[in-house]
Write an enzyme that holds these catalytic residues in place. Sequence first.
Site, mmCIF file in Angstrom:
data_model
loop_
_atom_site.group_PDB
_atom_site.id
_atom_site.type_symbol
_atom_site.label_atom_id
_atom_site.label_comp_id
_atom_site.label_asym_id
_atom_site.label_seq_id
_atom_site.Cartn_x
_atom_site.Cartn_y
_atom_site.Cartn_z
ATOM 1 N N CYS A 103 48.110 35.620 49.982
ATOM 2 C CA CYS A 103 49.038 36.620 50.531
ATOM 3 C C CYS A 103 49.790 36.027 51.713
ATOM 4 O O CYS A 103 50.941 36.382 51.956
ATOM 5 C CB CYS A 103 48.283 37.870 50.949
ATOM 6 S SG CYS A 103 46.932 37.535 52.095
ATOM 7 N N GLY A 106 45.888 44.246 47.785
ATOM 8 C CA GLY A 106 46.567 43.983 46.519
ATOM 9 C C GLY A 106 48.066 44.054 46.697
ATOM 10 O O GLY A 106 48.581 43.874 47.818
ATOM 11 N N GLU A 112 46.182 46.244 52.732
ATOM 12 C CA GLU A 112 46.589 44.853 52.995
ATOM 13 C C GLU A 112 47.375 44.416 51.773
ATOM 14 O O GLU A 112 46.799 44.226 50.694
ATOM 15 C CB GLU A 112 45.359 43.965 53.195
ATOM 16 C CG GLU A 112 44.490 44.354 54.377
ATOM 17 C CD GLU A 112 45.125 44.072 55.730
ATOM 18 O OE1 GLU A 112 46.080 43.266 55.795
ATOM 19 O OE2 GLU A 112 44.686 44.668 56.723
ATOM 20 N N LEU A 113 48.699 44.232 51.932
ATOM 21 C CA LEU A 113 49.564 44.116 50.754
ATOM 22 C C LEU A 113 50.287 42.763 50.694
ATOM 23 O O LEU A 113 49.892 41.808 51.334
ATOM 24 C CB LEU A 113 50.554 45.292 50.758
ATOM 25 C CG LEU A 113 49.883 46.672 50.909
ATOM 26 C CD1 LEU A 113 50.914 47.780 51.000
ATOM 27 C CD2 LEU A 113 48.896 46.940 49.782
ATOM 28 N N ASN A 120 42.947 36.969 43.833
ATOM 29 C CA ASN A 120 43.214 35.621 44.363
ATOM 30 C C ASN A 120 42.082 35.060 45.227
ATOM 31 O O ASN A 120 41.849 33.860 45.254
ATOM 32 C CB ASN A 120 44.560 35.573 45.105
ATOM 33 C CG ASN A 120 44.602 36.476 46.303
ATOM 34 O OD1 ASN A 120 43.956 37.514 46.336
ATOM 35 N ND2 ASN A 120 45.370 36.093 47.304
HETATM 36 P P1 NAD Z 1 47.128 44.508 42.217
HETATM 37 O O1 NAD Z 1 47.817 45.446 43.134
HETATM 38 O O2 NAD Z 1 47.647 44.347 40.856
HETATM 39 O O3 NAD Z 1 45.584 44.921 42.051
HETATM 40 C C1 NAD Z 1 44.723 45.015 43.156
HETATM 41 C C2 NAD Z 1 43.528 45.883 42.802
HETATM 42 O O4 NAD Z 1 43.959 47.227 42.598
HETATM 43 C C3 NAD Z 1 42.810 45.475 41.509
HETATM 44 O O5 NAD Z 1 41.435 45.580 41.718
HETATM 45 C C4 NAD Z 1 43.283 46.531 40.512
HETATM 46 O O6 NAD Z 1 42.389 46.768 39.460
HETATM 47 C C5 NAD Z 1 43.386 47.742 41.412
HETATM 48 N N1 NAD Z 1 44.264 48.820 40.938
HETATM 49 C C6 NAD Z 1 45.333 48.720 40.125
HETATM 50 N N2 NAD Z 1 45.920 49.934 40.003
HETATM 51 C C7 NAD Z 1 45.199 50.791 40.749
HETATM 52 C C8 NAD Z 1 45.314 52.183 41.036
HETATM 53 N N3 NAD Z 1 46.312 52.924 40.526
HETATM 54 N N4 NAD Z 1 44.396 52.764 41.847
HETATM 55 C C9 NAD Z 1 43.401 52.017 42.396
HETATM 56 N N5 NAD Z 1 43.243 50.695 42.165
HETATM 57 C C10 NAD Z 1 44.138 50.095 41.353
HETATM 58 O O7 NAD Z 1 47.093 43.120 42.999
HETATM 59 P P2 NAD Z 1 46.622 41.701 42.451
HETATM 60 O O8 NAD Z 1 47.641 41.228 41.469
HETATM 61 O O9 NAD Z 1 45.202 41.775 42.050
HETATM 62 O O10 NAD Z 1 46.684 40.813 43.780
HETATM 63 C C11 NAD Z 1 47.829 40.110 44.203
HETATM 64 C C12 NAD Z 1 48.499 40.843 45.340
HETATM 65 O O11 NAD Z 1 47.571 41.055 46.389
HETATM 66 C C13 NAD Z 1 49.638 40.052 45.963
HETATM 67 O O12 NAD Z 1 50.732 40.899 46.192
HETATM 68 C C14 NAD Z 1 49.057 39.568 47.290
HETATM 69 O O13 NAD Z 1 50.008 39.310 48.290
HETATM 70 C C15 NAD Z 1 48.166 40.704 47.634
HETATM 71 N N6 NAD Z 1 47.136 40.300 48.588
HETATM 72 C C16 NAD Z 1 47.248 40.724 49.875
HETATM 73 C C17 NAD Z 1 46.329 40.308 50.835
HETATM 74 C C18 NAD Z 1 46.447 40.748 52.280
HETATM 75 O O14 NAD Z 1 45.488 40.559 53.021
HETATM 76 N N7 NAD Z 1 47.569 41.288 52.712
HETATM 77 C C19 NAD Z 1 45.277 39.464 50.453
HETATM 78 C C20 NAD Z 1 45.198 39.048 49.128
HETATM 79 C C21 NAD Z 1 46.133 39.479 48.202
#
Ligand code: NAD
Length: 504
Positions: free
Chosen positions: A278, A222, A244-245, A149
């Site tokens: 997020c 993520g 950070e989720l 995002n």
């Molecule tokens: P995601 O969890 O699907 O993926 C995030 C990253 O993790 C990607 O680079 C992906 O390739 C990697 N990944 C996937 N599986 C993995 C594994 N088993 N081991 C290691 N890496 C792995 O998230 P997304 O869909 O890319 O992002 C959206 C989410 O991120 C939303 O829930 C949002 O709230 C959150 N987010 C949180 C913040 C924060 O600061 N709290 C900021 C931005 C986004």
Amino acid sequence: MPGMTATTAPLQHGRLGVEDPATGRLIQEVPVASGDAVREMASGARQARRAWAEAGFSARAEVFAAARRWLIANQDRVRGVICSETGKTHDDAQVEVTVAAQSFAFWARHAEKYLADERRRTASPLAFGRRVTIRYAPVGVVGVIGPWNYPLVNAFCDCVPALMAGNAVIMKPSEVTPLTGLLCKEMMDAAGAPPGVFELAVGARETGEALVDEVDFVMFTGSTRTGQAVMERAARTLTPVSLELGGKDPMIVCADADVERAANAAAYYGLNNAGQVCISVERVYVEAPIYDEFVGRLVENVKGLRQGPPTAPGESEVGAITSPPQVEIIDAHVRDARDKGASVLTGGRARNGDGRFYEPTVIVGVDHTMACMRDETFGPTIPVMRVADTEEAIRLANDSRYGLQASVFSRDRSKAAAIARRLECGAVCINDAQVNYTVFDAPMGGWKTSGVGSRHGAGGIRKYCKTQTIVGSGPPLKRDLHMFPYTPKRSRLLAAFAKRVYGR
Ligand code: NAD
């Protein structure tokens, strides 16, 4: 210092297609880093990190000053790349560039202060007179895994304090948005980061897993589900993590709020980046006396928004949905709300035609049986619920497994501050939202399932370090037990000393 180019990842297999979400067209293919490639990068990073740590804060700050100049000089290109792989508007991409430039300057200026040796006057009588020093040593190699995002801010900006602390960093951008990551690599090379100090591992889950296995610290941003998987995997090697989720941020609008300000803020902070933030306003609780006025203003504002591909600055307010599965999640939340009796006052469907767009949507008549009030929607929807009073609003705001952020609107700032303290989340903005993200001096992290640890502030750089405590012998040495030989006399003295200590 000469840099390596992004194509120098040693071993690669497979390629990744990158799509423009605003048009649906394939725009580029990039090579994927295999597990072996990640291991080789980690080995190179281990070799590079010592000299980088020893180079000192000023040398590292110079690299970030150069990176900042590069970013500003290349901002049109950077914005263009961000827009092309996310489908976000120019304004939303501009926010990324501005926040990143601020981040480079902040950490270049403050890293040394946060990581300076700390002296402690110990309160322990057993260590009386000793000189106690705590130092922060870089952990070594940090893996930064980012979401799609905010490919610049939520991936590279977490690399900045890690690098300023003296670590080497391997960044894994989201497989949906790797192109901005490639630009970051180009920027750091151009800024003079030594080879191996900043590497890029493009790929999906497998690449991320390999990275978790190799590094000394994992900074992950993520979804909550992936964050759990990352933490589980990191536990195998006892590698510390910062997570950070996801979030489901509530906005509380009190009866004494400036309604126009609150409605404007709900529209902007619920719909900027097409709601894929997020810390988006994901649900709104409005006290009954001003509910109708608030909803009227909000709907009027949202109906006037323009949606479309990022053709030029200022041409649209709401951009595309970046990740393909997201459209179905958003639509499922809207359908579920409708099925359970809610009303959609504007929007409420995916747009036909090229690209992935979901109409800016306002939903009313919602309650906590509905997914749109409980699960992260991550899209351009604003569900609004009427509440009897602030007590009900606080109870509902806390009725969530998430605890990232919240906002409170009231003309009475003391009352708003008191409400903020009762909210179960990592940050609260009063008469505002999201703005705390740019306050780099203060921690930003989630409670409950929204995270572990935090970014920004002193903790946001110290987490990339190991602490070392050095207890030195200090004056007055004559009061030290070691002046006596290890004999029964020493034991008697120790017993007498212990008596004095216990007697205090
Ligand atoms: P995601 O969890 O699907 O993926 C995030 C990253 O993790 C990607 O680079 C992906 O390739 C990697 N990944 C996937 N599986 C993995 C594994 N088993 N081991 C290691 N890496 C792995 O998230 P997304 O869909 O890319 O992002 C959206 C989410 O991120 C939303 O829930 C949002 O709230 C959150 N987010 C949180 C913040 C924060 O600061 N709290 C900021 C931005 C986004």
